[in-house]
Design a protein around this motif. Structure first.
Motif, PDB file in Angstrom:
ATOM      1  N   LYS A  73       0.963  -1.399   0.091  1.00  0.00           N
ATOM      2  CA  LYS A  73      -0.007   0.060   0.070  1.00  0.00           C
ATOM      3  C   LYS A  73       0.979   1.275   0.169  1.00  0.00           C
ATOM      4  CE  LYS A  73      -3.391  -2.697   2.846  1.00  0.00           C
ATOM      5  NZ  LYS A  73      -4.109  -2.626   3.980  1.00  0.00           N
ATOM      6  N   LEU A  74       0.646   2.064  -0.905  1.00  0.00           N
ATOM      7  CA  LEU A  74       1.905   3.151  -1.411  1.00  0.00           C
ATOM      8  C   LEU A  74       1.181   4.392  -1.453  1.00  0.00           C
ATOM      9  CD1 LEU A  74       4.175   1.236  -3.641  1.00  0.00           C
ATOM     10  CD2 LEU A  74       4.557   1.705  -1.170  1.00  0.00           C
ATOM     11  N   ILE A  75       1.264   5.354  -0.761  1.00  0.00           N
ATOM     12  CA  ILE A  75       1.012   6.807  -1.247  1.00  0.00           C
ATOM     13  C   ILE A  75       2.122   7.649  -1.522  1.00  0.00           C
ATOM     14  CG2 ILE A  75      -0.056   9.056  -0.260  1.00  0.00           C
ATOM     15  CD1 ILE A  75      -1.339   7.305   2.141  1.00  0.00           C
ATOM     16  N   PHE A  76       2.011   8.419  -2.725  1.00  0.00           N
ATOM     17  CA  PHE A  76       3.106   9.167  -3.289  1.00  0.00           C
ATOM     18  C   PHE A  76       2.670  10.834  -3.220  1.00  0.00           C
ATOM     19  CE2 PHE A  76       3.668   5.037  -5.241  1.00  0.00           C
ATOM     20  CZ  PHE A  76       4.894   4.904  -5.247  1.00  0.00           C
ATOM     21  N   ASP A  77       3.795  11.416  -2.796  1.00  0.00           N
ATOM     22  CA  ASP A  77       3.752  12.852  -3.143  1.00  0.00           C
ATOM     23  C   ASP A  77       3.662  12.883  -4.643  1.00  0.00           C
ATOM     24  OD1 ASP A  77       4.241  15.695  -2.869  1.00  0.00           O
ATOM     25  OD2 ASP A  77       6.319  15.255  -3.124  1.00  0.00           O
ATOM     26  N   ALA A  78       3.608  14.302  -5.175  1.00  0.00           N
ATOM     27  CA  ALA A  78       3.610  14.414  -6.684  1.00  0.00           C
ATOM     28  C   ALA A  78       4.907  15.182  -7.096  1.00  0.00           C
ATOM     29  CB  ALA A  78       2.296  15.140  -7.123  1.00  0.00           C
ATOM     30  N   ASP A  79       5.069  16.223  -6.619  1.00  0.00           N
ATOM     31  CA  ASP A  79       6.158  17.315  -7.008  1.00  0.00           C
ATOM     32  C   ASP A  79       7.273  16.930  -6.321  1.00  0.00           C
ATOM     33  OD1 ASP A  79       4.675  18.778  -8.781  1.00  0.00           O
ATOM     34  OD2 ASP A  79       3.819  20.035  -7.145  1.00  0.00           O
ATOM     35  N   ASN A  80       8.394  16.634  -7.325  1.00  0.00           N
ATOM     36  CA  ASN A  80       9.911  16.195  -6.880  1.00  0.00           C
ATOM     37  C   ASN A  80       9.827  14.876  -6.136  1.00  0.00           C
ATOM     38  OD1 ASN A  80      11.461  18.336  -8.269  1.00  0.00           O
ATOM     39  ND2 ASN A  80      11.261  19.650  -6.548  1.00  0.00           N
ATOM     40  N   THR A  81       8.712  14.034  -6.395  1.00  0.00           N
ATOM     41  CA  THR A  81       8.531  12.734  -6.060  1.00  0.00           C
ATOM     42  C   THR A  81       8.234  11.948  -7.210  1.00  0.00           C
ATOM     43  OG1 THR A  81       8.220  13.096  -3.817  1.00  0.00           O
ATOM     44  CG2 THR A  81       7.695  10.945  -4.903  1.00  0.00           C
ATOM     45  N   LEU A  82       7.269  12.258  -7.967  1.00  0.00           N
ATOM     46  CA  LEU A  82       7.091  11.469  -9.402  1.00  0.00           C
ATOM     47  C   LEU A  82       7.326  12.599 -10.456  1.00  0.00           C
ATOM     48  CD1 LEU A  82       3.464  10.443  -8.457  1.00  0.00           C
ATOM     49  CD2 LEU A  82       5.365   9.024  -8.415  1.00  0.00           C
ATOM     50  N   PHE A  83       6.911  13.700 -10.390  1.00  0.00           N
ATOM     51  CA  PHE A  83       7.189  14.679 -11.513  1.00  0.00           C
ATOM     52  C   PHE A  83       8.456  15.569 -11.254  1.00  0.00           C
ATOM     53  CE2 PHE A  83       2.648  13.920 -11.311  1.00  0.00           C
ATOM     54  CZ  PHE A  83       2.473  13.678 -12.776  1.00  0.00           C
ATOM     55  N   ASP A  84       9.152  15.915 -11.976  1.00  0.00           N
ATOM     56  CA  ASP A  84      10.237  16.666 -12.126  1.00  0.00           C
ATOM     57  C   ASP A  84       9.883  18.070 -12.158  1.00  0.00           C
ATOM     58  OD1 ASP A  84      12.720  18.308 -12.421  1.00  0.00           O
ATOM     59  OD2 ASP A  84      13.399  16.977 -13.745  1.00  0.00           O
ATOM     60  N   PHE A  85       9.311  18.641 -10.782  1.00  0.00           N
ATOM     61  CA  PHE A  85       8.737  20.248 -10.536  1.00  0.00           C
ATOM     62  C   PHE A  85       9.914  21.068 -10.899  1.00  0.00           C
ATOM     63  CE2 PHE A  85       7.683  23.728  -8.112  1.00  0.00           C
ATOM     64  CZ  PHE A  85       6.444  24.053  -8.752  1.00  0.00           C
ATOM     65  N   ASN A  86      11.331  20.814 -10.641  1.00  0.00           N
ATOM     66  CA  ASN A  86      12.204  21.811 -11.033  1.00  0.00           C
ATOM     67  C   ASN A  86      12.220  22.450 -12.168  1.00  0.00           C
ATOM     68  OD1 ASN A  86      12.747  22.061  -8.298  1.00  0.00           O
ATOM     69  ND2 ASN A  86      14.767  21.455  -8.434  1.00  0.00           N
ATOM     70  N   ARG A  87      12.416  21.294 -13.247  1.00  0.00           N
ATOM     71  CA  ARG A  87      12.317  21.447 -14.644  1.00  0.00           C
ATOM     72  C   ARG A  87      10.846  21.920 -15.017  1.00  0.00           C
ATOM     73  NH1 ARG A  87      12.078  16.581 -19.206  1.00  0.00           N
ATOM     74  NH2 ARG A  87      12.024  17.971 -21.024  1.00  0.00           N
ATOM     75  N   ALA A  88       9.759  21.568 -14.505  1.00  0.00           N
ATOM     76  CA  ALA A  88       8.355  22.184 -14.845  1.00  0.00           C
ATOM     77  C   ALA A  88       8.420  23.736 -14.563  1.00  0.00           C
ATOM     78  CB  ALA A  88       7.410  21.272 -14.250  1.00  0.00           C
ATOM     79  N   GLU A  89       8.944  24.104 -13.210  1.00  0.00           N
ATOM     80  CA  GLU A  89       8.868  25.330 -12.773  1.00  0.00           C
ATOM     81  C   GLU A  89       9.551  26.417 -13.753  1.00  0.00           C
ATOM     82  OE1 GLU A  89       8.920  26.778  -8.342  1.00  0.00           O
ATOM     83  OE2 GLU A  89      10.954  26.292  -8.961  1.00  0.00           O
ATOM     84  N   ALA A  90      10.763  25.923 -14.150  1.00  0.00           N
ATOM     85  CA  ALA A  90      11.516  26.657 -14.899  1.00  0.00           C
ATOM     86  C   ALA A  90      10.733  27.001 -16.191  1.00  0.00           C
ATOM     87  CB  ALA A  90      13.089  25.942 -15.178  1.00  0.00           C
TER      88      ALA A  90
END
Length: 237
Positions: free
Chosen positions: A9-26
């Motif tokens: 049973k797994l719960i994930f954060d999204a940003d900078n866990t699954l998604f490359d938020f730093n790249r998206a933000e830039a």
């Protein structure tokens, strides 16, 4: 702390866990400045990132609300570049740009493919609904998750117990240590999960040098530095 059986049973954060938020933000910031024909001086992205992290910390601490966060960060951008357009239009365009940036971190897609054969999975994110809903719905990984909970929609954010317990309820789970929360934010993801009765895996994505602060990072059950290492806690445990 060791867990004597594989996590299912797994719960994930999204940003900078699954998604490359730093790249998206830039990408979103540069595209938005270009859209409005505003200057993008050298160091703009790093300046924005530092400012934005500080504002989100204030939001997490309930020192400001989300409306204030949006206003302050847009005003700070205009102040830094010495130019301005309509604040609401700029903020809306930035979030729309961000919602279309569904860059995954290395190993996420392949690892989730394997995990999905053995585990039930969901997402909890403190992000904004305008960003997260379109991005998650368009993402190639969306079918791996039975639910995702967005703090802005639910009314409580990590690290509050309410959002963890609500998420478990959606999945039909009783909050306990057989449920593993995976995330990069130590306070929101790790300490929030532990305080809610769950196990926690710290995704130390940026390979923090704990140094003198080592005693501040003792709450997690597991630590990974590459997403694929999750397989050792689940499929191949």
């Amino acid at each position: 702390m060791n867990h004597n059986k594989p996590y299912k049973k797994l719960i994930f954060d999204a940003d900078n866990t699954l998604f490359d938020f730093n790249r998206a933000e830039a990408t979103a910031l540069v595209n938005t400045l270009n859209h409005f024909e505003l200057p993008c001086p050298e160091g703009m992205v790093s300046h924005y990132r530092q400012m934005n992290v500080a504002l989100w910390a204030q939001l997490d601490n309930k020192e400001i609300d989300i409306k204030t966060l949006k206003h302050k960060r847009t005003a700070a951008i205009f102040d830094h570049i010495g130019a301005a357009v309509d604040e609401a239009a700029f903020a809306h365009q930035y979030l729309d740009q961000l919602s279309s940036c569904d860059f995954l971190l290395p190993g996420v897609s392949e690892t989730l493919d394997q995990l999905s054969e053995h585990c039930d999975m969901m997402i909890i994110t403190n992000g904004l609904s305008q960003v997260q809903q379109p991005r998650l719905k368009a993402s190639s990984i969306k079918d791996h998750f039975k639910h995702w909970v967005i703090s802005e929609e639910f009314g409580h954010a990590k690290p509050q117990k309410e959002i963890f317990h609500h998420s478990c309820e959606l999945m039909g789970w009783t909050p306990n240590k057989d449920i593993l929360m995976v995330g990069d934010n130590y306070r929101c993801d790790v300490q929030g999960a532990k305080a809610s009765g769950l196990s926690a895996c710290w995704f130390n994505l940026f390979k923090l040098n704990l140094g003198q602060k080592k005693t501040d990072f003792t709450d997690h059950d597991h630590e990974i530095r590459q997403f694929s290492e999750l397989l050792d806690l689940t499929v191949f445990s």
